[in-house]
Design an enzyme around this catalytic site. Structure first.
Site, short mmCIF file in Angstrom:
data_model
loop_
_atom_site.label_atom_id
_atom_site.label_comp_id
_atom_site.label_asym_id
_atom_site.label_seq_id
_atom_site.Cartn_x
_atom_site.Cartn_y
_atom_site.Cartn_z
N ASP A 115 5.97 -11.06 36.81
CA ASP A 115 7.68 -10.56 36.88
C ASP A 115 8.48 -11.73 38.09
OD1 ASP A 115 9.29 -8.80 38.89
OD2 ASP A 115 7.78 -7.44 39.22
N ASP A 145 14.70 -2.97 37.47
CA ASP A 145 14.46 -1.65 36.73
C ASP A 145 15.04 -0.39 37.25
OD1 ASP A 145 12.31 -3.21 38.04
OD2 ASP A 145 11.41 -2.06 39.59
#
Ligand SMILES: *[C@@H]1O[C@H](CO)[C@@H](O)[C@H](O)[C@H]1NC(C)=O
Ligand SMILES: *[C@@H]1O[C@H](CO)[C@@H](O)[C@H](O)[C@H]1NC(C)=O
Ligand SMILES: *[C@@H]1O[C@H](CO)[C@@H](O)[C@H](O)[C@H]1NC(C)=O
Ligand SMILES: *[C@@H]1O[C@H](CO)[C@@H](O)[C@H](O)[C@H]1NC(C)=O
Ligand SMILES: *[C@@H]1O[C@H](CO)[C@@H](O)[C@H](O)[C@H]1NC(C)=O
Ligand SMILES: *[C@@H]1O[C@H](CO)[C@@H](O)[C@H](O)[C@H]1NC(C)=O
Ligand SMILES: *[C@@H]1O[C@H](CO)[C@@H](O)[C@H](O)[C@H]1NC(C)=O
Ligand SMILES: *[C@@H]1O[C@H](CO)[C@@H](O)[C@H](O)[C@H]1NC(C)=O
Length: 439
Positions: free
Chosen positions: A152, A248
């Site tokens: 991430d 996202d």
């Protein structure tokens, strides 16, 4: 004085150019599997992971190729690393067998296991992450038997900021026009800027190189999650096996169409060994209609995205499992000979505009299985028909005007169809067709 590069550094450079052509074909095709985040967020533990692995097996998903069982954020002791070894410590309360013990249970089912970290000082949820600890963490993951790393982009210090801002055509980001351009972007990069020199790229390359250094011990698929920053489609293929192209996803129709639209316009970076990642599947989550679940899965599959299930497999209804188990869409996604995704051959209801609510509706792609794929999508909020005209489809035009058509959802042979095929579609539904020249 500049020192001459050592043999080891040279070797690493050579290796890096091909770093993501991993042994055993790992990462050559889009990854298929499951991840804890969309189902459980931070509330993850060993029982949930092992249950998901058992469900992948008992539902038959494993036999269809779903193989990775991926632990997302929140698996470690939050307060810090081991003070002696500097290793991240698995949370003993939530993972009583450790990550290695969890890995063993997943491996015993014939599946592979994935873990999560961030190219920053902490993960997105504030757990220890890997910036500056890449080598230690890669070694730890290899020791535990890890097969996949989702990496991430949270919590890196400002000295790692990029010199310029890149336009990310995500309607979720500020300053983006409906047509996907960013005229108000501050400090844009000069035309032709090489984003592979960016600090973002360096942060992600550091973990690539660390994984390469443990590759003789463990082959680990490398999944970049840097949200489409720093023009990752232009350099992701040299760094990872897949790269997120947007922010996202969530289980809302608006978010799914926005992401589908963005990815539909960036598919030239997709081929063997490197895949755009429009984020994990929401099939089974939220209040999506069955048609929306079907369209989401089909679009993700034909764009050759990683297909990472994100729902609780112990409660998924058969109607939704049926979607995830579509063998023809999986065969398209996993084609061993043709690496390119399906592409829109015509736009549709969006009238040719870049439109986060109405992605392209007419898609086609070739396979090595003896059929071509045609997908018709109704992006409107009401029932409507969509027609595939053979002569408009690149894989078909110039050939016979009659094609044999099979409906991928029902498996029904629709016979020899002359010139065009019209599907009546509910709002947000897709028809997926196998089209062959044998009439
Ligand atoms: C995997 O699933 C199959 C089919 O349901 C079942 O027969 C088998 O026992 C399962 N394997 C394990 C290790 O649970
Ligand atoms: C996991 O690692 C711990 C600590 O090194 C060790 O005690 C344990 O036996 C390992 N478990 C497995 C299944 O390898
Ligand atoms: C990387 O970060 C350093 C330190 O903040 C900065 O001076 C440099 O311009 C950045 N490099 C690039 C290519 O963005
Ligand atoms: C995108 O839209 C903006 C304003 O809405 C306009 O100024 C710009 O010319 C458009 N760009 C393209 C490539 O269509
Ligand atoms: C889904 O994502 C969009 C874009 O980030 C956001 O505006 C929206 O609030 C999110 N919805 C849910 C239910 O999380
Ligand atoms: C990505 O790299 C692999 C391995 O070199 C290559 O086969 C593939 O064509 C590349 N992808 C693109 C879009 O160029
Ligand atoms: C689903 O619908 C219910 C009831 O309308 C609502 O409370 C909930 O927030 C919705 N969930 C999502 C993920 O949109
Ligand atoms: C595209 O054009 C048609 C016909 O003019 C119109 O009905 C439709 O609303 C347009 N679509 C969009 C997304 O604007």
């Amino acid at each position: 004085m500049l020192s001459r590069p050592t043999a080891a550094a040279l070797l690493l450079t050579l290796r890096s150019a091909n770093a993501l052509v991993l042994p055993d074909g790992v990462g050559r095709l889009p990854a298929l599997g499951w991840n804890s985040w969309n189902a459980y967020g931070c509330d993850v533990d060993e029982t949930k992971i092992v249950t998901a692995a058992n469900k992948l097996n008992s539902t038959g998903l494993k036999d269809l190729g779903y193989q990775y069982v991926n632990i997302d954020d929140c698996w470690s002791v939050k307060s810090g690393r081991d003070s002696v070894t500097n290793r991240i410590i698995p949370n003993p309360d939530t993972f009583p067998s450790g990550i290695n013990g969890t890995a063993q249970q997943v491996h015993d089912l014939g599946l592979k296991i994935g873990i999560y970290s961030s190219a920053g000082y902490q993960t997105c949820a504030g757990y220890p992450a890997s910036l500056g600890y890449e080598t230690i963490d890669a070694q730890t993951f290899a020791d535990w038997g890890i097969d996949y790393l989702k990496y991430d982009n949270c919590n890196y210090p400002s000295e790692w900021d990029d010199q310029y801002n890149a336009c990310i055509p995500d309607s979720d980001y500020p300053g983006v026009n409906p047509n996907g351009t960013c005229p108000d972007l501050t400090n844009p990069a000069p035309a032709g800027y090489d984003w592979s020199m960016s600090n973002t790229t360096k942060r992600f390359n550091a973990m690539r190189d660390a994984l390469a250094s443990v590759q003789d011990q463990r082959v680990i698929l490398y999944s970049l999650c840097e949200w489409g920053n720093a023009d990752v489609p232009s350099w992701g293929n040299g760094t990872g096996n897949s790269w997120r192209v947007t922010g996202d996803i969530n289980a809302t129709w608006d978010r799914i169409t926005a992401i589908a639209n963005m990815n539909a316009h960036e598919l030239s970076s997709v081929d063997f060994w490197g895949h755009n990642d429009p984020d994990m599947l929401e099939v089974g989550n939220g209040n999506l209609t069955i048609e929306e679940n079907r369209a989401h899965f089909a679009l993700w599959a034909i764009m050759k995205s990683p297909l990472i299930i994100g729902t609780d497999l112990s409660t998924i209804p058969d109607t939704h499992l049926f979607i995830l188990k579509n063998a023809d869409l999986i065969a398209f996604n996993q084609d061993p000979i043709i690496g390119k995704p399906a592409l829109p051959y015509k736009d549709g209801y969006n009238n040719g505009t870049y439109n986060p609510h109405y992605p392209p509706e007419y898609w086609s792609g070739a396979t090595s299985h003896g059929w071509n794929l045609v997908l018709l999508f109704n992006s409107e909020n009401v029932a409507a028909s969509r027609t595939a005209v053979w002569s408009e489809i690149p894989q078909l035009s110039g050939h016979d005007s009659k094609y044999r058509v099979e409906d991928v959802w029902t498996g029904k042979d629709l016979g020899c169809v002359h010139k065009e095929y019209t599907a009546q579609l509910e709002a947000h539904d897709v028809a997926v067709l196998k089209v062959t020249g044998t009439c």
